[in-house]
Design an enzyme around this catalytic site. Structure first.
Site, short mmCIF file in Angstrom:
data_model
loop_
_atom_site.label_atom_id
_atom_site.label_comp_id
_atom_site.label_asym_id
_atom_site.label_seq_id
_atom_site.Cartn_x
_atom_site.Cartn_y
_atom_site.Cartn_z
N THR A 106 41.40 30.44 39.70
CA THR A 106 40.71 31.31 40.67
C THR A 106 41.10 30.80 42.05
OG1 THR A 106 38.61 32.26 41.35
CG2 THR A 106 38.57 29.94 40.68
N ALA A 172 38.49 42.66 38.35
CA ALA A 172 39.33 43.51 37.51
C ALA A 172 38.47 44.36 36.57
CB ALA A 172 40.31 42.67 36.72
N SER A 173 37.34 43.79 36.13
CA SER A 173 36.45 44.57 35.26
C SER A 173 36.01 45.85 35.95
CB SER A 173 35.18 43.79 34.89
OG SER A 173 35.38 42.42 34.83
N HIS A 216 41.83 42.22 27.54
CA HIS A 216 40.67 41.43 27.94
C HIS A 216 39.38 42.11 27.48
CE1 HIS A 216 37.72 39.57 30.69
NE2 HIS A 216 38.53 38.54 30.59
N ASP A 295 46.29 46.67 33.94
CA ASP A 295 45.49 45.48 34.21
C ASP A 295 46.43 44.28 34.23
OD1 ASP A 295 43.84 43.31 34.26
OD2 ASP A 295 42.91 43.67 32.30
N ASN A 324 44.49 40.60 40.61
CA ASN A 324 43.52 39.82 41.37
C ASN A 324 44.17 38.76 42.26
OD1 ASN A 324 41.48 41.18 40.09
ND2 ASN A 324 40.97 39.53 38.66
#
Lengths: 502, 502
Positions: A106, A172-173, A216, A295, A324
């Site tokens: 992250t 992303a969700s 995912h 994605d 992301n």
């Protein structure tokens, strides 16, 4: 008379309100506090390697060490500062330690932290252009900058002058869900045109979305949230969704009277960082009238390096693309970049525009509130602006290449040890490996690694095979860290094998 | 052999990766940069009053003044710093200026800014307990602190030992949607128990949710996103949704074979800050088996003052309660506090748990990923912790009372001028007022106020009546600001009336 009474009442309340007493921290105090925090942050990050990556606390550790209630009177900032080491740090999993190899990275960088400070000070809510023009406009241009860095087709960029453009989502969700909702609205309208007598609920019950069985979990969850079913397509032996398998699933559903409407193609799965064959699946999606969403949450950052772009071949077939920067591009969470060729499906489907949000400039710049689930939004484009300028494209590419290099280094160490095997092709900053032994033994191995507490990994499982994931996550990683991690794996292996002899 | 080849390939990539060259900003440079930003922030906020509250830029102003592409080489932080005034500030609407009266306030305070710096440095993703225990545990306890400050029923608090507890959502829109999805899952299961032969799609097509016609647009939008219809209940002459009207709507729908499942009660509407009669609507919702959700996005902060709690009478009937500390409680966006009596509906309905997110401590502390739409989440509880400790309950109460006092002061000024009328009872920090003239004239008045650019307001309309909203937003507001704003209104009124004579 009524008005006089209201006025008196009003003056009464006013008297009780003590409106001229200041209650805020003063600026000089803020400066001392914030600058001490700056020093603390630099010290924390520069020495993060020294901390145990996984905390040793048990669930419920925190409640007993702080009061049960908020204080009545203000405390000093020094008291708060000193509680960081006492209360918070013992319970922190240090995601930015070179010893952290769990999940995916992250983002965290000095430029992004400073940008977020400015964002916190301006603290505008950018739901419409007028609510803070800079907030919307910098976002439009930053998504163009970023889109160009990835060499996205022009149709995705606002500077092309078409309908397309980018937006910063939280995660992303959310991007997957937003695209699903747009696709749903679009298909609903198409079907109703053809069958004006069909009821919405009947059409909705026939909708089917597609993704790889390796996608995912948030993709499947978007289906649950959006109230539509997902067909999980079996990937090939290299864990990639292929065009043929997707087409077969679509055909079968059409034969059964269902309506395919949406396909999520994953570039860089979470399990093993494998890549669906977009060059095959995209055209299939187009042919059957599906909204194709990509994605690329983690791996998308790598596409700033030309040598990885072959993995996004077929990108021109996509309706929306998401990755992301807050994962692998050194931008702090949250900053999920999403591009849409035609955002009008979203804008029109969920547009509820009350008077208090209307403004005269509507239509001349995007009102991003229509592009996302929440109404409110922070000034997040500042983070992108600061990071892109203060690293420059070259250093961001170097960052990606370094991480991929460390993964290759680790892969080399694994391959030299005949007790181990590599589970999936190492293409980015993730190495999936296992002992050539039972799942149980590999589970014990992971447990041993994590309980030693010196490095941290999480497992995954594909086709019944359990394996360990070593993700390169920290910007502080150097090649010695890979050796350190490998030595930890080896030590844990000795432990595990010894325990199993008994 | 294969393994040897992979190893060679791997070493080749490794060589190209220049893994040991540092690419990041160094810590000393960060300290200089961040400390200059601290000074900039203090200077910006302390002198925010001097800036024109509404920018004068036109759509598209920003693109021509920055490059078309990201730089290849890194720039200096000094270059970035100096672009803030050149590029950003001309396009900023200054939400924290005492001259900003649009929408509702959004939080901004020195303690929250410093807390966010720390959150940016730790930069953990708190989707599960193990991913950073402190992130989850501080959130659990902070929501208890806050819940106690509002005197919420024990069932909502984690410290009660029951199922209930709080969570930080990004926005009130997400809280409304999350509650709706929970309610949908719950009702679906109930109905299926009674009618095992009914198909999901049939049940879903019968579901109806309820809210006031005065509810925020995001409530209706949650219905669109969640794929269920909302019945907008007409409020009474004081713009409050009443129990009787709600019950009638529910009964009518039941008679029509529909299935009522969800009601959103608003405490403090955006239009005019009116309060639905929760004491009436809550029991009706309970009687008919609806999930009762309370949207107190703005006004909820006021419930930290006992004198406002009569407005939340009936709170014990609610299934979920939400308000935004990031609006009126000096916490920076995003921090929307939500409490649920029974989060298991959410957790179970949307639980997709892949192996890489599982951990050994599951169940002993909340894994907040199941409580929200996104998977990822920042360490936002730090903002609450810092703000609650560094203000203390007393000063936060004083902040609310000051704002309510300013509104009363402004109301007094309006009431003294016979050309004006107050549209809705002034109960919090919002004054809704209008010229006793046509809508058109009031529209012109607002346009004149905003184009003067000295203060900023937005309008609303109820039952065809257009009015102006003066929201007290800034923590820097003093009583002279109310006089200044009122003088601006008067000057704009003269202009408007004069223009209309011609």
């Amino acid at each position: 008379m009524a008005s006089n009474k209201a006025l008196e009442e009003s003056l009464e309340i006013l008297k009780g309100a003590k409106i001229d007493e200041s209650i805020d921290m003063e600026a000089p105090e803020f400066k001392d506090f914030a600058k001490e925090m700056v020093d603390y942050i630099a010290n924390y990050l520069e020495n993060i390697r020294e901390r145990r990556v996984l905390p040793e606390v048990s669930p419920g550790y925190l409640r007993p060490i702080i009061p049960d209630e908020a204080p009545i009177k203000p405390e000093s900032w020094q008291a708060v500062m000193s509680d960081i080491e006492r209360v918070i740090m013992p319970g922190v999993t240090h995601w930015h330690s070179p010893k952290f190899h769990a999940y995916f990275p992250t983002g965290n960088s000095y430029p992004a932290i400073v940008a977020d400070m400015l964002s916190g000070a301006i603290a505008c809510i950018g739901f419409s252009w007028i609510a803070s023009p800079a907030c919307t406009e910098l976002e439009v241009v930053m998504l163009d900058w970023l889109g160009k860095m990835l060499d996205l087709p022009e149709e995705f960029l606002a500077c092309s002058g078409g309908r397309g453009g980018g937006v910063i989502q939280g995660t992303a969700s959310e991007a997957t869900l937003v695209a699903l909702l747009g696709a749903k609205a679009k298909k609903l309208q198409e079907v109703k045109k053809e069958h004006p007598d069909w009821e919405d609920s009947v059409i909705l019950s026939k909708l089917v979305a597609y993704t790889s069985a390796q996608a995912h979990s948030s993709v499947e969850r978007a289906g649950l949230l959006g109230g539509v079913r997902f067909r999980l397509v079996e990937p090939d032996e290299n864990f990639q969704m292929r065009g043929e398998a997707l087409e077969e699933a679509i055909k079968r559903d059409i034969e059964d009277g269902l309506i395919p409407f949406y396909a999520v193609v994953t570039l860089g799965t979470t399990s093993a960082c494998t890549f669906d064959r977009l060059d095959e699946c995209g055209p299939v999606g187009n042919r059957y009238g599906l909204w194709v969403h990509i994605d690329a949450a983690y791996a998308g950052s790598a596409f700033i390096c030309p040598e990885y772009r072959h993995l996004m071949r077929g990108i021109e077939t996509a309706d929306s693309f998401n990755f992301n920067p807050h994962k692998w591009l050194l931008v702090n969470f949250d900053c999920s970049a999403m591009w849409l060729k035609d955002p009008t499906w979203l804008v029109n489907a969920f547009n509820v525009d009350p008077l208090y949000l209307k403004h005269e400039m509507q239509g001349s710049a995007p009102d991003y509130r229509h592009w996302q689930i929440p109404l409110g939004r922070r000034f997040r484009a500042l983070k992108l602006w600061f990071v892109l300028r203060l690293y420059g494209i070259e250093n961001l590419q170097a960052h990606i290449r370094r991480h991929c290099g460390f993964a290759k280094q680790f892969e080399g160490l694994v391959l030299k040890d005949p007790r181990f095997e590599i589970v999936a092709k190492v293409q980015m900053g993730l190495v999936c490996f296992r002992l050539k032994e039972s799942n149980e033994l590999n589970e014990q191995l992971l447990k041993s690694i994590n309980s030693r507490g010196n490095v941290h990994m999480v497992p995954s499982k594909i086709n019944g095979k359990y394996f360990l994931r070593m993700a390169v996550c920290s910007r502080f990683t150097v090649s010695e860290d890979m050796e350190y991690t490998w030595n930890e794996v080896k030590a844990a292996t000795e432990e595990t094998l010894a325990n199993n002899k008994h």
